[in-house]
Design a protein around this motif. Structure first.
Motif, short mmCIF file in Angstrom:
data_model
loop_
_atom_site.label_atom_id
_atom_site.label_comp_id
_atom_site.label_asym_id
_atom_site.label_seq_id
_atom_site.Cartn_x
_atom_site.Cartn_y
_atom_site.Cartn_z
N VAL A 60 0.86 -1.18 0.00
CA VAL A 60 0.00 0.00 0.00
C VAL A 60 0.89 1.23 0.00
CG1 VAL A 60 -1.77 1.29 1.24
CG2 VAL A 60 -1.84 -1.21 1.23
N SER A 61 0.65 2.12 -0.95
CA SER A 61 1.45 3.33 -1.08
C SER A 61 0.55 4.55 -0.99
CB SER A 61 2.23 3.35 -2.41
OG SER A 61 3.12 2.24 -2.48
N VAL A 62 1.08 5.59 -0.39
CA VAL A 62 0.42 6.90 -0.35
C VAL A 62 1.33 7.87 -1.09
CG1 VAL A 62 -0.45 8.76 1.09
CG2 VAL A 62 -0.71 6.38 1.83
N GLY A 63 0.92 8.22 -2.30
CA GLY A 63 1.80 9.02 -3.15
C GLY A 63 3.00 8.19 -3.57
N ASP A 64 4.18 8.69 -3.28
CA ASP A 64 5.41 7.96 -3.61
C ASP A 64 5.98 7.21 -2.41
OD1 ASP A 64 5.30 8.97 -6.18
OD2 ASP A 64 6.52 10.74 -5.69
N THR A 65 5.22 7.21 -1.31
CA THR A 65 5.70 6.57 -0.08
C THR A 65 4.93 5.30 0.18
OG1 THR A 65 6.23 8.75 0.86
CG2 THR A 65 6.12 6.88 2.39
N ARG A 66 5.64 4.18 0.33
CA ARG A 66 5.00 2.91 0.64
C ARG A 66 4.83 2.81 2.16
NH1 ARG A 66 7.76 -1.96 -2.04
NH2 ARG A 66 6.56 -1.19 -3.81
N VAL A 67 3.59 2.69 2.59
CA VAL A 67 3.29 2.65 4.03
C VAL A 67 3.11 1.22 4.53
CG1 VAL A 67 2.29 4.96 4.05
CG2 VAL A 67 0.82 2.99 3.54
N LEU A 68 2.78 0.28 3.64
CA LEU A 68 2.68 -1.12 4.00
C LEU A 68 3.52 -1.94 3.03
CD1 LEU A 68 -1.12 -1.50 4.89
CD2 LEU A 68 0.82 -1.36 6.46
N PRO A 69 4.20 -2.97 3.51
CA PRO A 69 5.15 -3.69 2.65
C PRO A 69 4.46 -4.55 1.59
CG PRO A 69 4.94 -4.79 4.75
CD PRO A 69 4.14 -3.54 4.86
N ARG A 70 5.25 -4.98 0.65
CA ARG A 70 4.78 -5.95 -0.35
C ARG A 70 4.52 -7.28 0.34
NH1 ARG A 70 9.69 -6.39 -3.88
NH2 ARG A 70 8.50 -8.14 -4.72
N THR A 71 3.57 -8.00 -0.17
CA THR A 71 3.21 -9.29 0.43
C THR A 71 3.27 -10.43 -0.57
OG1 THR A 71 0.85 -8.88 0.01
CG2 THR A 71 1.73 -8.20 2.15
N ASP A 72 3.86 -10.20 -1.73
CA ASP A 72 3.96 -11.29 -2.69
C ASP A 72 5.00 -12.30 -2.21
OD1 ASP A 72 6.08 -9.60 -2.98
OD2 ASP A 72 6.17 -9.73 -5.16
N ASP A 73 5.07 -13.45 -2.88
CA ASP A 73 5.96 -14.53 -2.43
C ASP A 73 7.43 -14.15 -2.54
OD1 ASP A 73 3.78 -16.06 -1.86
OD2 ASP A 73 3.81 -17.16 -3.77
N ALA A 74 7.75 -13.17 -3.38
CA ALA A 74 9.15 -12.74 -3.51
C ALA A 74 9.60 -11.88 -2.33
CB ALA A 74 9.35 -11.97 -4.80
N ALA A 75 8.64 -11.36 -1.55
CA ALA A 75 8.97 -10.53 -0.39
C ALA A 75 8.58 -11.21 0.91
CB ALA A 75 8.28 -9.16 -0.50
N MET A 76 7.39 -11.83 0.94
CA MET A 76 6.90 -12.50 2.15
C MET A 76 6.44 -13.91 1.79
SD MET A 76 4.68 -9.50 4.07
CE MET A 76 4.09 -10.69 5.28
N PRO A 77 7.33 -14.87 1.82
CA PRO A 77 6.91 -16.25 1.51
C PRO A 77 6.01 -16.80 2.59
CG PRO A 77 9.16 -16.23 2.31
CD PRO A 77 8.76 -14.79 2.16
#
Length: 288
Positions: free
Chosen positions: A34-51
């Protein structure tokens, strides 16, 4: 006994809750985060980031490299964790002894307490990543009776640097905890400083010392892992995390397996210190 079982159950419940929150985040949050503008406030949750958790656990049973006879990732993580555990416990013992001696000196000489305690607190504000190269550089020039300084010795010293602070502060507070009436009673019985220390102050310090040792254990483990990374010491879990992170291109589960090993390492070290609680349980009621 009931308290120890409750503590173990709470630890297991906390681990299960963490796993559930991890999987819930993967289920609810978008893969791109989740991003607000150019700032990501919540991390990626795909398998490449959070298996998935089961993917990380399955990684423990796979070989490190695709060659016959290669050791399993779980074996590599366990061996690295044991190596780091030995250094962390060594640093804990060294730091605890230093902290206890410093606390006794500050108790005996009020001038030393006033002069040294601010610097003891100030020492913990220095970034560990800045101290590690200095310790490794200074240690590399030491040779005693044919024994040359080894990289693991730098890790142990850095680990003790973080461990001594909570022990020194907790021990000093515990030694100063007896009420004035008890101290005056010992004086009225013509008990000297050392007798008062052994019979009154040391038993009264145990309930303060045990929590300080738990904090020191966590600090020693963190210090050992960071020191391994900063000094490039091989064989430990810190270096293994870096090696797995460098090779984690599309599948980071191996890196998370090493991180899981580091977490288990901390629990084992805390459990080892918890054995002192069993041996010294007779002094638990000494706090006033």
């Amino acid at each position: 006994m009931g308290g120890r079982w409750r503590s173990a159950l709470m630890t297991a419940a906390g681990f299960v809750l963490l796993v559930l929150l991890w999987e819930l985040a993967k289920l609810v949050l978008p893969d791109a985060g989740v991003s607000v503008g150019d700032t990501r406030v919540l991390p990626r949750t795909d398998d490449a980031a959070m298996p998935h958790v089961w993917t990380v656990l399955a990684q423990l049973g796979r070989p490190e490299v695709a060659v016959p006879g290669a050791r399993l990732v779980g074996v590599a993580v366990a061996a690295a964790a044991l190596f780091t555990l030995g250094l962390a416990l060594g640093g804990l013992v060294l730091g605890a002894v230093l902290g206890m001696v410093l606390a006794l000196v500050m108790l005996r000489f009020e001038l030393v307490e006033r002069a040294a305690l601010p610097y003891v607190v100030l020492s913990q504000t220095v970034p560990l990543i800045a101290i590690a190269p200095l310790v490794a550089g200074w240690g590399g020039k030491i040779a005693i009776l044919g024994w040359s300084w080894q990289p693991w010795a730098s890790v142990m010293v850095i680990s003790s640097y973080l461990a001594f602070f909570p022990v020194a502060v907790g021990m000093l507070r515990g030694l100063s905890s007896p009420i004035r009436a008890d101290v005056e009673l010992f004086r009225a019985m013509a008990a000297g400083w050392w007798t008062t220390l052994l019979r009154l102050r040391l038993p009264a310090s145990v309930p303060h010392l045990l929590p300080a040792l738990r904090l020191a254990t966590a600090a020693a483990v963190v210090g050992a892992i960071v020191a391994e990374i900063s000094t490039g010491t091989r064989g430990g879990i810190g270096r293994l995390i870096i090696e797995y992170a460098q090779s984690a291109t599309g599948d980071p589960s191996r890196m998370y397996a090493a991180i899981l090993g580091a977490a288990v390492l901390g629990l084992v070290a805390a459990g080892a210190v918890g054995l002192l609680d069993v041996g010294l349980r007779r002094y638990r009621g000494s706090v006033r």
